[in-house]
Design a protein around this motif. Structure first.
Motif, short mmCIF file in Angstrom:
data_model
loop_
_atom_site.label_atom_id
_atom_site.label_comp_id
_atom_site.label_asym_id
_atom_site.label_seq_id
_atom_site.Cartn_x
_atom_site.Cartn_y
_atom_site.Cartn_z
N ASP A 108 0.87 -1.18 0.00
CA ASP A 108 0.00 0.00 0.00
C ASP A 108 0.90 1.23 0.00
O ASP A 108 1.21 1.81 1.04
N THR A 109 1.35 1.61 -1.21
CA THR A 109 2.32 2.69 -1.33
C THR A 109 1.79 3.99 -0.76
O THR A 109 2.49 4.72 -0.06
N ALA A 116 -0.14 4.61 1.64
CA ALA A 116 -0.15 4.67 3.10
C ALA A 116 1.23 4.97 3.67
O ALA A 116 1.35 5.38 4.82
N HIS A 117 2.28 4.77 2.87
CA HIS A 117 3.64 4.93 3.37
C HIS A 117 4.36 6.14 2.77
O HIS A 117 5.54 6.32 3.02
#
Length: 348
Positions: free
Chosen positions: A193-194, A196-197
């Protein structure tokens, strides 16, 4: 993870979504940053001096814009040994860097690697591989999209293949490994989940640029810069970057590949272009996106050095975000070696 041996024609389109996370981190070395900066002729002091980097607000040496391509060379080996085994040669055509945090000496980067698209154009496959680099906190540092053309054995002379095997660097694994099934990979390695980071430090910090946003306007020209490349520069870049393709240093292989002589690495010319822009900009961390489409190559003859002339102009400005889009032109031997090349920059 179960592997499936392919007996029929290679269908790389069916492997879109193949992804994995590297097993080990890549530690960004202080001396590696210095070596890479020398290799791409980037003289900005933040790549060499901790005190200079500190004056710009960085906690250590900051890596040049295209530095993470060296980490990608290692991270993408599994992709090369699985998905790309259907091709005898892959040729880079497009490269995009998206910067979210500065890459600093001491960073430990993990890469998520994914085959994100395959297109069929003029009878050849164009494949895009995306590297998402994360730091030890899981925050996204940089995202790199690499597009290559896959060339099959039907297009490669047997003599060229044999010559490459004789001169390629020792220790490289060139053995056949069949591609893993897409579903097995997806089940074992869930898509990250790019969003979210994402950490937007490069897009929120106050840049230390050489001029302010109010000092520029669309249409402004950037002072030209000419760089010189020799065979020694190519050999040095091959060693520093890990890109040891012999077309960049072996005349015989270059000739068999249909080239007039050895040619500069595409990533080397991109690194030179990035350095040209950040030298003008004043703060390497103020570049937040850099994309280049390669349209030609730089030939390095035996008897003389080659030159590349870089020019640029400001295409557009955005007062709300204090950003600008810069168009970059690179020419060598009277030919444009970059097609569309742009950078997005932030200004104080």
């Amino acid at each position: 993870m179960k592997e499936v041996r392919v007996e029929t024609a290679f269908d790389v389109a069916g492997l879109v979504g193949f992804r994995y996370r590297t097993d080990d981190y890549y530690e960004v070395g202080r001396e590696k940053i210095r070596e890479y900066a020398r290799a791409v002729q980037d003289s900005h002091p933040v790549h060499r001096s901790e005190s200079a980097a500190g004056a710009f607000g960085y906690a250590g040496l900051i890596a040049p814009t295209t530095f993470v391509s060296t980490a990608a060379m290692l991270a993408n080996r599994r992709m090369s040994e699985t998905v790309l085994i259907g091709y005898d040669v892959v040729v880079q055509t497009d490269q995009v860097f998206e910067m979210y945090k500065p890459v600093l000496a001491g960073d430990r980067l993990i890469s998520d690697v994914e085959l994100t698209s395959v297109r069929r154009i003029a009878g050849k496959d164009l494949l895009t591989i995306t590297n998402t680099f994360l730091d030890h906190t899981g925050a996204v540092v940089q995202i790199m999209h690499t597009t290559v053309v896959g060339i099959t054995g039907a297009d490669i002379d047997a003599a060229a293949r044999e010559t490459i095997e004789r001169v390629i660097m020792s220790g490289l694994d060139t053995s056949f490994r069949p591609p893993a099934a897409k579903d097995a990979v997806a089940a074992a390695d869930p898509a990250p989940d790019t969003a979210a980071h994402l950490s937007q430090i490069s897009r929120t910090r106050v840049p230390h640029t050489a001029f302010r946003f109010e000092d520029i306007a669309a249409g402004d020209e950037i002072p030209a810069r000419t760089v010189r490349l020799t065979r020694g520069d190519l050999v040095n870049y091959a060693g520093v970057s890990g890109d040891v393709n012999p077309i960049h240093w072996h005349e015989g292989v270059a000739a068999l590949a249909g080239l007039p002589d050895v040619i500069a690495h595409g990533m080397l010319t991109m690194g030179l272009g990035a350095g040209y822009l950040t030298e003008w900009l004043g703060d390497p961390g103020a570049m937040i996106r850099y994309g280049v489409r390669l349209s030609n190559y730089t030939v390095i003859e035996t008897t003389s050095a080659a030159t590349i002339e870089f020019t640029g102009r400001i295409k557009s400005v955005d007062p709300d975000t204090r950003t600008a889009i810069v168009v970059l032109v690179a020419k060598s031997g009277g030919r444009k070696i970059f097609g569309l090349a742009t950078a997005e920059i932030r200004l104080a």
